[in-house]
Design a protein around this motif. Structure first.
Motif, short mmCIF file in Angstrom:
data_model
loop_
_atom_site.label_atom_id
_atom_site.label_comp_id
_atom_site.label_asym_id
_atom_site.label_seq_id
_atom_site.Cartn_x
_atom_site.Cartn_y
_atom_site.Cartn_z
N GLN A 188 22.05 0.94 -3.87
CA GLN A 188 20.53 0.53 -4.19
C GLN A 188 20.59 0.54 -5.85
OE1 GLN A 188 17.75 2.90 -2.64
NE2 GLN A 188 18.10 4.63 -3.76
N LEU A 189 21.33 1.21 -6.49
CA LEU A 189 21.21 1.40 -7.97
C LEU A 189 21.85 0.10 -8.46
CD1 LEU A 189 22.08 5.11 -8.83
CD2 LEU A 189 20.17 3.98 -9.28
N LEU A 190 22.82 -0.41 -8.02
CA LEU A 190 23.53 -1.83 -8.53
C LEU A 190 22.86 -3.06 -8.09
CD1 LEU A 190 27.19 -0.87 -7.83
CD2 LEU A 190 26.26 -0.79 -9.99
N LEU A 191 22.13 -2.81 -6.85
CA LEU A 191 21.51 -3.91 -6.37
C LEU A 191 20.06 -3.47 -5.81
CD1 LEU A 191 24.15 -5.61 -4.28
CD2 LEU A 191 23.53 -6.37 -6.24
N PRO A 192 19.08 -3.43 -6.80
CA PRO A 192 17.85 -3.01 -6.32
C PRO A 192 17.26 -3.63 -5.04
CG PRO A 192 17.94 -3.22 -8.58
CD PRO A 192 19.31 -3.65 -8.17
N ASN A 193 16.44 -3.12 -4.33
CA ASN A 193 15.82 -3.89 -3.26
C ASN A 193 16.66 -4.07 -2.13
OD1 ASN A 193 12.79 -3.86 -4.01
ND2 ASN A 193 13.70 -5.45 -5.31
N SER A 194 17.88 -3.08 -2.07
CA SER A 194 18.83 -3.36 -1.10
C SER A 194 18.41 -2.92 0.33
CB SER A 194 20.16 -2.27 -1.42
OG SER A 194 20.75 -2.86 -2.47
N PHE A 195 17.42 -2.00 0.24
CA PHE A 195 16.79 -1.61 1.71
C PHE A 195 15.16 -1.53 1.56
CE2 PHE A 195 20.33 0.95 0.35
CZ PHE A 195 21.23 0.93 1.55
N GLN A 196 15.05 -2.07 3.00
CA GLN A 196 13.34 -2.23 3.07
C GLN A 196 12.87 -1.19 3.93
OE1 GLN A 196 12.06 -5.46 5.77
NE2 GLN A 196 11.10 -6.32 3.90
N ASN A 197 11.81 -0.70 3.48
CA ASN A 197 11.12 0.73 4.18
C ASN A 197 9.66 0.41 3.93
OD1 ASN A 197 10.27 2.91 5.03
ND2 ASN A 197 11.42 4.39 3.75
N PRO A 198 9.07 0.17 5.16
CA PRO A 198 7.64 -0.16 5.33
C PRO A 198 6.68 1.06 4.77
CG PRO A 198 8.45 0.22 7.36
CD PRO A 198 9.56 0.25 6.65
N ASN A 199 7.50 2.41 4.86
CA ASN A 199 6.70 3.72 4.18
C ASN A 199 6.82 3.65 2.85
OD1 ASN A 199 5.82 4.24 7.01
ND2 ASN A 199 7.99 4.93 7.43
N ASN A 200 7.81 3.26 2.13
CA ASN A 200 8.11 3.28 0.84
C ASN A 200 8.26 1.98 0.24
OD1 ASN A 200 8.48 4.60 -1.56
ND2 ASN A 200 10.69 5.09 -1.19
N PRO A 201 7.74 0.98 -0.08
CA PRO A 201 7.97 0.08 -0.58
C PRO A 201 8.37 -0.34 -2.03
CG PRO A 201 5.36 -0.12 -0.40
CD PRO A 201 6.06 1.30 0.15
N GLN A 202 9.45 0.54 -2.06
CA GLN A 202 9.69 0.58 -3.71
C GLN A 202 11.33 -0.09 -3.55
OE1 GLN A 202 9.19 4.25 -5.61
NE2 GLN A 202 7.01 4.42 -4.94
N GLU A 203 11.88 -0.55 -4.68
CA GLU A 203 13.20 -1.15 -5.10
C GLU A 203 14.02 0.15 -4.84
OE1 GLU A 203 13.87 -0.89 -9.79
OE2 GLU A 203 13.58 -2.76 -8.86
N LEU A 204 13.83 1.38 -4.94
CA LEU A 204 14.77 2.44 -4.72
C LEU A 204 14.28 3.60 -3.73
CD1 LEU A 204 15.94 3.32 -8.58
CD2 LEU A 204 16.99 2.04 -6.94
N GLN A 205 14.93 3.66 -2.72
CA GLN A 205 14.50 4.65 -1.85
C GLN A 205 14.93 5.89 -1.97
OE1 GLN A 205 12.95 3.39 0.68
NE2 GLN A 205 13.00 1.45 -0.32
N ARG A 206 14.23 7.11 -1.48
CA ARG A 206 14.34 8.53 -1.78
C ARG A 206 15.78 8.93 -1.11
NH1 ARG A 206 9.01 8.25 -0.29
NH2 ARG A 206 7.47 9.08 -1.89
#
Length: 231
Positions: A147-165
Motif C-alpha cells: 500500500q506504500l508503493l501502490l496507494p489505495n491497494s485495499f478498500q475498507n468501508p470503515n476507513n476510506p483512506q489510501e493507507l490502511q492501519r
C-alpha cells in the motif's frame, strides 16, 4: 537468582512457547497502539528482538544465524528510525522489508526445527502455533509495503483512506491465512490480490504439511511401541 535460573531453564526447554507468547503479547499491545505509529514501531522492535533471541536458542545452521542476525538487526535499526520520527516512505518500506524477511526466516527456522526431530515434543506443538503467527505477521508487513508503493491497494468501508492501519492489515492477514474470510478489508489492486492469493496458498499448505507432520510424529512412538511388544 533462583527465579532467574528457573526462567532461563524454561526458556531453553520451550523456546517456541515463549515466541508464541511474545507474539500474542504484541497482538494485545496493538490494541493500545492502534493509532500511534511511533509506539507501533517500538512494539515491532521488541518483536524482532524476540526473534533474535529465539533464533539463537533453536540452534540453527551458521548460515541461518548470519542471515537471521542480518534481517533482525536491519529491522530493528529502521524501526528505531521510525520511532525517532524519520518515517518517510523509503525508510518505512525498508523497515517493513527487513521485518517481513526476519519473520519469514524465523518461520523457516522453526519449520526446520520441527522436521529435524523424529518424536513429538511439547515445544514442537508450540512451534506449530508460532509458525502460523510468524507467517501472518510477515504477510501483514508485505501488505504494508504494497500500500506504500501502490496507494489505495485495499478498500475498507470503515476507513476510506489510501493507507490502511496496521491492525487492519494484520486482521486481513490472519483472516486469509486461516481461511475464515472475516475481514472487511478487500484487496483491489492486482499486486495486493496476488499477495492475498499467495497467503491463501501458504495457509492451505501450512495446514496440510504441519498437521500431517504432527500426526506422523505422534504415530511414530506408538508404532515403535507396538513393534517392541510383538517381538
Amino acid at each position: 537468582m533462583q527465579t532467574l535460573k528457573l526462567f532461563w531453564k524454561n526458556f531453553r526447554v520451550l523456546p517456541s512457547a515463549w515466541l508464541l507468547l511474545v507474539q500474542l503479547a504484541l497482538l494485545i499491545l496493538a490494541v493500545f497502539t492502534y493509532s500511534d505509529s511511533e509506539y507501533r514501531a517500538l512494539t515491532w522492535s521488541l518483536g524482532v528482538l524476540a526473534l533474535l533471541i529465539i533464533a539463537k536458542v533453536i540452534r540453527q545452521t551458521p548460515v541461518f544465524t548470519f542471515w537471521g542476525l542480518f534481517f533482525v538487526v536491519g529491522a530493528f535499526a529502521f524501526s528505531i528510525l521510525i520511532f525517532a520520527g524519520y518515517d518517510n516512505k523509503t525508510i518505512q518500506i525498508t523497515a517493513y522489508s527487513f521485518e517481513a524477511l526476519a519473520y519469514f526466516y524465523a518461520a523457516y527456522g522453526l519449520l526446520r526445527y520441527m522436521f529435524a526431530d523424529r518424536y513429538l515434543t511439547k515445544d514442537e506443538l508450540f512451534a506449530a502455533g508460532a509458525v502460523f503467527t510468524l507467517i501472518a505477521w510477515a504477510f501483514a508487513f508485505l501488505y504494508s509495503i504494497c500500500q506504500l508503493l501502490l496507494p489505495n491497494s485495499f478498500q475498507n468501508p470503515n476507513n476510506p483512506q489510501e493507507l490502511q492501519r496496521w491492525l487492519d492489515l494484520l486482521f486481513l492477514s490472519f483472516s486469509l491465512q486461516s481461511a475464515t474470510g472475516l475481514s472487511d478489508l478487500l484487496p483491489i489492486r492486482p499486486a495486493a490480490r496476488v499477495l492475498a492469493m499467495l497467503q491463501m496458498f501458504c495457509g492451505v499448505m501450512y495446514l496440510a504439511v504441519i498437521v500431517s507432520r504432527l500426526i506422523a510424529l505422534q504415530y511414530i512412538p506408538h508404532s515403535n511401541a507396538q513393534s517392541t511388544d510383538k517381538e
